[in-house]
Motif scaffolding. Structure first.
Motif, PDB file in Angstrom:
ATOM      1  N   ILE A   1       0.810  -1.222   0.000  1.00 43.57           N
ATOM      2  CA  ILE A   1       0.000   0.000   0.000  1.00 43.57           C
ATOM      3  C   ILE A   1       0.839   1.265   0.000  1.00 43.57           C
ATOM      4  O   ILE A   1       0.519   2.236  -0.671  1.00 43.57           O
ATOM      5  N   THR A   2       1.936   1.269   0.771  1.00 41.59           N
ATOM      6  CA  THR A   2       2.622   2.534   1.041  1.00 41.59           C
ATOM      7  C   THR A   2       3.916   2.687   0.257  1.00 41.59           C
ATOM      8  O   THR A   2       4.556   1.696  -0.094  1.00 41.59           O
ATOM      9  N   LYS A   3       4.280   3.941   0.028  1.00 41.28           N
ATOM     10  CA  LYS A   3       5.589   4.255  -0.569  1.00 41.28           C
ATOM     11  C   LYS A   3       6.576   4.626   0.526  1.00 41.28           C
ATOM     12  O   LYS A   3       7.768   4.783   0.271  1.00 41.28           O
ATOM     13  N   LEU A   4       6.086   4.816   1.756  1.00 45.13           N
ATOM     14  CA  LEU A   4       6.981   5.199   2.858  1.00 45.13           C
ATOM     15  C   LEU A   4       7.801   3.989   3.301  1.00 45.13           C
ATOM     16  O   LEU A   4       7.382   2.843   3.124  1.00 45.13           O
ATOM     17  N   PRO A   5       8.965   4.247   3.914  1.00 46.85           N
ATOM     18  CA  PRO A   5       9.701   3.131   4.534  1.00 46.85           C
ATOM     19  C   PRO A   5       8.848   2.496   5.632  1.00 46.85           C
ATOM     20  O   PRO A   5       8.115   3.184   6.339  1.00 46.85           O
ATOM     21  N   VAL A   6       8.957   1.168   5.729  1.00 47.23           N
ATOM     22  CA  VAL A   6       8.141   0.426   6.706  1.00 47.23           C
ATOM     23  C   VAL A   6       9.027  -0.121   7.825  1.00 47.23           C
ATOM     24  O   VAL A   6      10.128  -0.617   7.572  1.00 47.23           O
ATOM     25  N   ILE A   7       8.530  -0.011   9.045  1.00 44.05           N
ATOM     26  CA  ILE A   7       9.215  -0.529  10.237  1.00 44.05           C
ATOM     27  C   ILE A   7       8.345  -1.612  10.877  1.00 44.05           C
ATOM     28  O   ILE A   7       7.126  -1.477  10.946  1.00 44.05           O
ATOM     29  N   ILE A   8       8.992  -2.696  11.310  1.00 40.86           N
ATOM     30  CA  ILE A   8       8.294  -3.767  12.023  1.00 40.86           C
ATOM     31  C   ILE A   8       9.061  -4.082  13.305  1.00 40.86           C
ATOM     32  O   ILE A   8      10.252  -4.383  13.274  1.00 40.86           O
ATOM     33  N   GLN A   9       8.345  -3.994  14.446  1.00 38.18           N
ATOM     34  CA  GLN A   9       8.947  -4.375  15.733  1.00 38.18           C
ATOM     35  C   GLN A   9       8.006  -5.379  16.395  1.00 38.18           C
ATOM     36  O   GLN A   9       7.030  -5.010  17.034  1.00 38.18           O
ATOM     37  N   SER A  10       8.337  -6.641  16.209  1.00 37.71           N
ATOM     38  CA  SER A  10       7.450  -7.711  16.672  1.00 37.71           C
ATOM     39  C   SER A  10       7.689  -8.053  18.136  1.00 37.71           C
ATOM     40  O   SER A  10       8.812  -7.982  18.630  1.00 37.71           O
ATOM     41  N   ASN A  11       6.611  -8.455  18.815  1.00 35.81           N
ATOM     42  CA  ASN A  11       6.777  -9.145  20.105  1.00 35.81           C
ATOM     43  C   ASN A  11       7.398 -10.517  19.850  1.00 35.81           C
ATOM     44  O   ASN A  11       7.288 -11.060  18.758  1.00 35.81           O
ATOM     45  N   ALA A  12       7.953 -11.094  20.917  1.00 39.28           N
ATOM     46  CA  ALA A  12       8.412 -12.486  20.832  1.00 39.28           C
ATOM     47  C   ALA A  12       7.230 -13.405  21.160  1.00 39.28           C
ATOM     48  O   ALA A  12       7.262 -14.189  22.104  1.00 39.28           O
ATOM     49  N   GLY A  13       6.163 -13.272  20.402  1.00 34.50           N
ATOM     50  CA  GLY A  13       4.950 -14.060  20.633  1.00 34.50           C
ATOM     51  C   GLY A  13       4.044 -13.395  21.658  1.00 34.50           C
ATOM     52  O   GLY A  13       4.296 -12.276  22.094  1.00 34.50           O
ATOM     53  N   LEU A  14       3.007 -14.120  22.030  1.00 36.77           N
ATOM     54  CA  LEU A  14       2.060 -13.609  23.020  1.00 36.77           C
ATOM     55  C   LEU A  14       2.565 -13.920  24.426  1.00 36.77           C
ATOM     56  O   LEU A  14       3.078 -15.004  24.664  1.00 36.77           O
ATOM     57  N   PRO A  15       2.424 -12.972  25.351  1.00 41.09           N
ATOM     58  CA  PRO A  15       2.882 -13.273  26.712  1.00 41.09           C
ATOM     59  C   PRO A  15       2.020 -14.346  27.381  1.00 41.09           C
ATOM     60  O   PRO A  15       0.807 -14.371  27.206  1.00 41.09           O
ATOM     61  N   GLU A  16       2.703 -15.266  28.082  1.00 43.68           N
ATOM     62  CA  GLU A  16       1.996 -16.293  28.868  1.00 43.68           C
ATOM     63  C   GLU A  16       2.517 -16.203  30.302  1.00 43.68           C
ATOM     64  O   GLU A  16       3.715 -16.027  30.514  1.00 43.68           O
ATOM     65  N   ILE A  17       1.601 -16.365  31.251  1.00 45.51           N
ATOM     66  CA  ILE A  17       2.031 -16.353  32.656  1.00 45.51           C
ATOM     67  C   ILE A  17       2.335 -17.793  33.070  1.00 45.51           C
ATOM     68  O   ILE A  17       1.468 -18.662  32.990  1.00 45.51           O
ATOM     69  N   LYS A  18       3.600 -18.013  33.460  1.00 45.30           N
ATOM     70  CA  LYS A  18       3.995 -19.350  33.935  1.00 45.30           C
ATOM     71  C   LYS A  18       4.653 -19.187  35.292  1.00 45.30           C
ATOM     72  O   LYS A  18       5.656 -18.484  35.409  1.00 45.30           O
ATOM     73  N   ALA A  19       4.085 -19.813  36.297  1.00 43.39           N
ATOM     74  CA  ALA A  19       4.625 -19.755  37.664  1.00 43.39           C
ATOM     75  C   ALA A  19       4.881 -18.306  38.103  1.00 43.39           C
ATOM     76  O   ALA A  19       5.892 -17.991  38.732  1.00 43.39           O
ATOM     77  N   GLY A  20       3.928 -17.435  37.737  1.00 39.48           N
ATOM     78  CA  GLY A  20       4.032 -16.043  38.171  1.00 39.48           C
ATOM     79  C   GLY A  20       4.952 -15.185  37.324  1.00 39.48           C
ATOM     80  O   GLY A  20       5.049 -13.978  37.542  1.00 39.48           O
ATOM     81  N   ASN A  21       5.633 -15.801  36.334  1.00 38.13           N
ATOM     82  CA  ASN A  21       6.505 -15.020  35.462  1.00 38.13           C
ATOM     83  C   ASN A  21       5.869 -14.840  34.090  1.00 38.13           C
ATOM     84  O   ASN A  21       5.117 -15.704  33.638  1.00 38.13           O
ATOM     85  N   ILE A  22       6.212 -13.750  33.436  1.00 40.30           N
ATOM     86  CA  ILE A  22       5.733 -13.540  32.073  1.00 40.30           C
ATOM     87  C   ILE A  22       6.725 -14.190  31.122  1.00 40.30           C
ATOM     88  O   ILE A  22       7.920 -13.922  31.194  1.00 40.30           O
ATOM     89  N   ASN A  23       6.209 -15.066  30.274  1.00 37.03           N
ATOM     90  CA  ASN A  23       7.054 -15.783  29.313  1.00 37.03           C
ATOM     91  C   ASN A  23       6.641 -15.483  27.887  1.00 37.03           C
ATOM     92  O   ASN A  23       5.456 -15.361  27.595  1.00 37.03           O
ATOM     93  N   TYR A  24       7.621 -15.422  27.008  1.00 33.32           N
ATOM     94  CA  TYR A  24       7.359 -15.253  25.571  1.00 33.32           C
ATOM     95  C   TYR A  24       8.009 -16.424  24.857  1.00 33.32           C
ATOM     96  O   TYR A  24       9.165 -16.749  25.125  1.00 33.32           O
TER      97      TYR A  24
END
Ligand SMILES: [Zn+2]
Length: 263
Positions: free
Chosen positions: A191-214
């Motif tokens: 769609i665009t002629k502008l430069p495109v930037i992508i900054q992805s998460n490392a997946g969806l956060p999951e709570i495991k044993a009280g910690n946030i994991n990706y």
């Protein structure tokens, strides 16, 4: 943290520079007066943003681009919420003015879900300094009808409206992981002629044993970054859950492509 633990912030910034980043962001995602007011700190907006830019610059030197992170105001614009356009624009203006005076090279308006708020932020940046480069990234979820922000903005509307509002670089950050981001990147590029930037998460956060994991590892990133490069993306970074090891994987993929070795 910028005021009380500058050494920690400096070390983090340096770690990313050493991992091969060309651009390092400031620790200012929530450092607008409207967001800081939630903690009784809005009167310290200038001080906090100034300190944030200063520590990153000290860490990375002058060869690396310092990007001033500006996250959402936390207000929902009228008529859906009680956010007044002028109040939101003023809030961005104060944050961005402090960052630009402190020497950021670029303003990054990120995790946007509302086009009108994004436009107010672009106007704020350009009214502080008409020549400052402005990056704007929105956060999309995949639905049966395609990608939309929580406020219902699709990629085509975002790409067109952000360009018209004066953004210099556009794209997406955060989200549900790299596979979706590859699709989002391809849509932007069509769609665009502008430069495109992508900054992805490392997946969806999951709570495991009280910690946030990706769950998307640096190796997982390494396998897929070539697809973002092939799509024509100009700037590739990381959002929630990414680490210096993820950035190193991106660096290697980009360098590999430049030197012609296969990915
Ligand atoms: Zn994120």
């Amino acid at each position: 943290m910028n005021l009380t633990h500058p050494d920690l912030i400096r070390d983090i910034a340096r770690t990313y520079a050493e991992a091969g980043a060309d651009i390092v962001q400031t620790n200012t995602f929530g450092a607008s007066p409207l967001k800081l007011a939630e903690y009784g700190l809005s009167s310290r907006t200038v001080e906090i943003n100034n300190a944030a830019v200063t520590v990153v610059r000290e860490a990375v030197g002058s060869d690396i681009i310092v990007s001033g992170s500006c996250g959402p105001s936390g207000k929902i614009l009228e008529p859906y919420g009680n956010g007044k356009p002028q109040e939101i624009q003023d809030s961005f203006f104060q944050q961005m003015e402090a960052q630009i005076k402190a020497g950021v090279d670029v303003i990054c308006i990120e995790t946007m879900i509302d086009l009108n708020e994004a436009k107010l932020a672009i106007q704020a940046a350009k009214s502080v300094h008409s020549e400052i480069p402005v990056i704007v990234t929105m956060t999309f979820d995949k639905t049966p009808k395609g990608f939309f922000t929580i406020m219902g903005v699709d990629i085509k509307s975002a790409a067109n409206a952000l360009a018209e509002a004066g953004a210099d670089i556009i794209g997406s950050n955060c989200g549900n992981g790299l596979n979706h981001m590859i699709e989002i990147a391809q849509e932007f590029m069509a769609i665009t002629k502008l430069p495109v930037i992508i900054q992805s998460n490392a997946g969806l956060p999951e709570i495991k044993a009280g910690n946030i994991n990706y769950n998307e590892t640096p190796e997982y990133f390494a396998e897929r970054i070539g697809k973002l490069i092939s799509a024509g993306v100009s700037i590739i970074g990381g959002c929630c859950g990414t680490t210096p090891r993820h950035i190193k994987a991106i660096r290697r993929a980009v360098d590999g492509r430049r030197s012609g070795t296969s990915l």
